[in-house]
Design a protein around this motif. Structure first.
Motif, PDB file in Angstrom:
ATOM      1  N   ALA A   1      64.790 119.126 -98.107  1.00 44.22           N
ATOM      2  CA  ALA A   1      66.213 118.893 -97.827  1.00 44.22           C
ATOM      3  C   ALA A   1      66.377 118.013 -96.594  1.00 44.22           C
ATOM      4  CB  ALA A   1      66.940 120.222 -97.650  1.00 44.22           C
ATOM      5  N   GLU A   2      65.534 118.224 -95.592  1.00 43.44           N
ATOM      6  CA  GLU A   2      65.580 117.362 -94.401  1.00 43.44           C
ATOM      7  C   GLU A   2      65.292 115.910 -94.780  1.00 43.44           C
ATOM      8  OE1 GLU A   2      63.380 116.318 -90.218  1.00 43.44           O
ATOM      9  OE2 GLU A   2      62.320 117.528 -91.711  1.00 43.44           O
ATOM     10  N   ALA A   3      64.260 115.688 -95.593  1.00 39.33           N
ATOM     11  CA  ALA A   3      63.925 114.330 -96.032  1.00 39.33           C
ATOM     12  C   ALA A   3      65.105 113.692 -96.762  1.00 39.33           C
ATOM     13  CB  ALA A   3      62.689 114.357 -96.933  1.00 39.33           C
ATOM     14  N   ALA A   4      65.782 114.455 -97.592  1.00 41.85           N
ATOM     15  CA  ALA A   4      66.943 113.922 -98.314  1.00 41.85           C
ATOM     16  C   ALA A   4      68.047 113.520 -97.340  1.00 41.85           C
ATOM     17  CB  ALA A   4      67.458 114.943 -99.329  1.00 41.85           C
ATOM     18  N   CYS A   5      68.283 114.321 -96.307  1.00 45.59           N
ATOM     19  CA  CYS A   5      69.294 113.950 -95.298  1.00 45.59           C
ATOM     20  C   CYS A   5      68.963 112.597 -94.685  1.00 45.59           C
ATOM     21  CB  CYS A   5      69.360 115.000 -94.190  1.00 45.59           C
ATOM     22  SG  CYS A   5      70.151 116.543 -94.637  1.00 45.59           S
TER      23      CYS A   5
ATOM     24  N   ASP B   1      74.208 115.679 -90.858  1.00 45.60           N
ATOM     25  CA  ASP B   1      73.607 116.848 -91.509  1.00 45.60           C
ATOM     26  C   ASP B   1      72.195 117.081 -90.986  1.00 45.60           C
ATOM     27  OD1 ASP B   1      75.914 117.092 -93.014  1.00 45.60           O
ATOM     28  OD2 ASP B   1      75.050 116.149 -94.804  1.00 45.60           O
ATOM     29  N   TRP B   2      71.442 115.982 -90.791  1.00 52.21           N
ATOM     30  CA  TRP B   2      70.080 116.094 -90.267  1.00 52.21           C
ATOM     31  C   TRP B   2      70.099 116.682 -88.860  1.00 52.21           C
ATOM     32  CZ3 TRP B   2      67.751 113.333 -86.159  1.00 52.21           C
ATOM     33  CH2 TRP B   2      66.377 113.542 -86.017  1.00 52.21           C
ATOM     34  N   LEU B   3      70.990 116.202 -88.026  1.00 50.79           N
ATOM     35  CA  LEU B   3      71.075 116.679 -86.651  1.00 50.79           C
ATOM     36  C   LEU B   3      71.423 118.173 -86.605  1.00 50.79           C
ATOM     37  CD1 LEU B   3      70.783 115.573 -83.772  1.00 50.79           C
ATOM     38  CD2 LEU B   3      73.246 115.176 -83.793  1.00 50.79           C
ATOM     39  N   ALA B   4      72.183 118.638 -87.570  1.00 49.52           N
ATOM     40  CA  ALA B   4      72.562 120.057 -87.631  1.00 49.52           C
ATOM     41  C   ALA B   4      71.368 120.961 -87.927  1.00 49.52           C
ATOM     42  CB  ALA B   4      73.658 120.264 -88.674  1.00 49.52           C
TER      43      ALA B   4
ATOM     44  N   MET C   1      58.031 111.332 -97.051  1.00 49.33           N
ATOM     45  CA  MET C   1      57.193 112.165 -97.909  1.00 49.33           C
ATOM     46  C   MET C   1      56.354 113.087 -97.040  1.00 49.33           C
ATOM     47  SD  MET C   1      56.320 108.992-100.382  1.00 49.33           S
ATOM     48  CE  MET C   1      56.651 107.860 -99.055  1.00 49.33           C
ATOM     49  N   TYR C   2      56.381 114.370 -97.341  1.00 49.51           N
ATOM     50  CA  TYR C   2      55.683 115.377 -96.550  1.00 49.51           C
ATOM     51  C   TYR C   2      54.623 116.059 -97.402  1.00 49.51           C
ATOM     52  CZ  TYR C   2      60.022 114.883 -93.859  1.00 49.51           C
ATOM     53  OH  TYR C   2      61.094 114.396 -93.165  1.00 49.51           O
ATOM     54  N   SER C   3      53.511 116.404 -96.776  1.00 46.63           N
ATOM     55  CA  SER C   3      52.461 117.134 -97.488  1.00 46.63           C
ATOM     56  C   SER C   3      51.731 118.049 -96.512  1.00 46.63           C
ATOM     57  CB  SER C   3      51.468 116.162 -98.139  1.00 46.63           C
ATOM     58  OG  SER C   3      50.741 115.459 -97.149  1.00 46.63           O
TER      59      SER C   3
ATOM     60  N   GLU D   1      59.003 124.635 -97.629  1.00 45.86           N
ATOM     61  CA  GLU D   1      58.932 123.360 -98.342  1.00 45.86           C
ATOM     62  C   GLU D   1      60.322 122.873 -98.717  1.00 45.86           C
ATOM     63  OE1 GLU D   1      56.181 124.133-101.525  1.00 45.86           O
ATOM     64  OE2 GLU D   1      54.475 124.236-100.140  1.00 45.86           O
ATOM     65  N   GLN D   2      61.176 123.756 -99.205  1.00 40.78           N
ATOM     66  CA  GLN D   2      62.533 123.350 -99.567  1.00 40.78           C
ATOM     67  C   GLN D   2      63.320 122.897 -98.344  1.00 40.78           C
ATOM     68  OE1 GLN D   2      63.557 122.907-102.815  1.00 40.78           O
ATOM     69  NE2 GLN D   2      61.370 123.271-103.017  1.00 40.78           N
ATOM     70  N   PHE D   3      63.132 123.554 -97.214  1.00 38.41           N
ATOM     71  CA  PHE D   3      63.776 123.134 -95.969  1.00 38.41           C
ATOM     72  C   PHE D   3      63.377 121.698 -95.623  1.00 38.41           C
ATOM     73  CE2 PHE D   3      63.459 122.628 -91.336  1.00 38.41           C
ATOM     74  CZ  PHE D   3      64.772 122.860 -90.964  1.00 38.41           C
ATOM     75  N   TYR D   4      62.093 121.403 -95.690  1.00 42.34           N
ATOM     76  CA  TYR D   4      61.631 120.062 -95.341  1.00 42.34           C
ATOM     77  C   TYR D   4      62.038 119.013 -96.383  1.00 42.34           C
ATOM     78  CZ  TYR D   4      59.180 121.733 -91.262  1.00 42.34           C
ATOM     79  OH  TYR D   4      58.888 122.262 -90.039  1.00 42.34           O
TER      80      TYR D   4
END
Length: 171
Positions: free
Chosen positions: A19-23, A31-34, A99-101, A14-17
């Motif tokens: 952080a991806e949303a924030a990028c 950063d997202w591409l990385a 937003m992810y769920s 969940e934290q990974f995703y």
């Protein structure tokens, strides 16, 4: 079917995703591409309305027409364009919210996890343009250092008709 995870692994996913949303929402596209592996594939098939007995034909198949069918080279081109003065559809930049769920692991092996989730994506542009995208993502993640990298992303949109004035964003 979702697989049981320990609470720590679920939290890390969940934290990974998030952080991806924030990028994406903060336009930190490099950063997202990385977050992707060098051999990653990003695929968004076309959805068509089908009758109940034809639901296996609802999405185009790999190798057929797709909204996006990107490898790391084409994802990099899209990111560099967004960061340039030539992204006319994104100047001024859109305001986005990812937003992810329902983040759940559906398969795992020694070196990867298959993760399914639902998403809602909002894109506001200028004073009155707004797009809402809803769908499901299926990712294959590989462990990397103390986190994950995305080796494959399949995005299944609920929309069959695209009303957006451009599709320069990422799901």
């Amino acid at each position: 079917m979702a697989m049981l995870l320990n609470a720590q692994t679920q939290y890390e996913l969940e934290q990974f995703y998030y952080a991806e949303a924030a990028c994406l929402d903060e336009a930190r596209y490099t950063d997202w591409l990385a977050l992707f592996t060098d051999d990653a594939r990003y695929w968004v098939p076309v959805r068509q309305t089908r009758l109940t007995g034809q639901l296996d034909e609802e999405f185009t198949k790999p190798g057929e027409i797709a909204l996006f069918d990107d490898d790391m080279d084409t994802l990099g081109i899209r990111v560099r364009k967004l960061q340039s003065a030539y992204a006319w559809g994104e100047n001024p930049p859109s305001r986005t919210r990812h937003m992810y769920s329902n983040i759940r692991v559906t398969a795992r092996d020694e070196d990867s996890l298959t993760v399914n989730m639902n998403f809602t994506f909002y894109r506001g542009y200028l004073a009155q343009d707004a797009d809402w995208w809803v769908g499901r993502r299926e990712d294959v993640l590989r462990p990397h250092e103390d986190s994950f990298k995305i080796a494959r992303r399949h995005v299944f949109l609920d929309q069959t008709v695209i009303l957006s004035k451009n599709m320069s964003h990422f799901f």
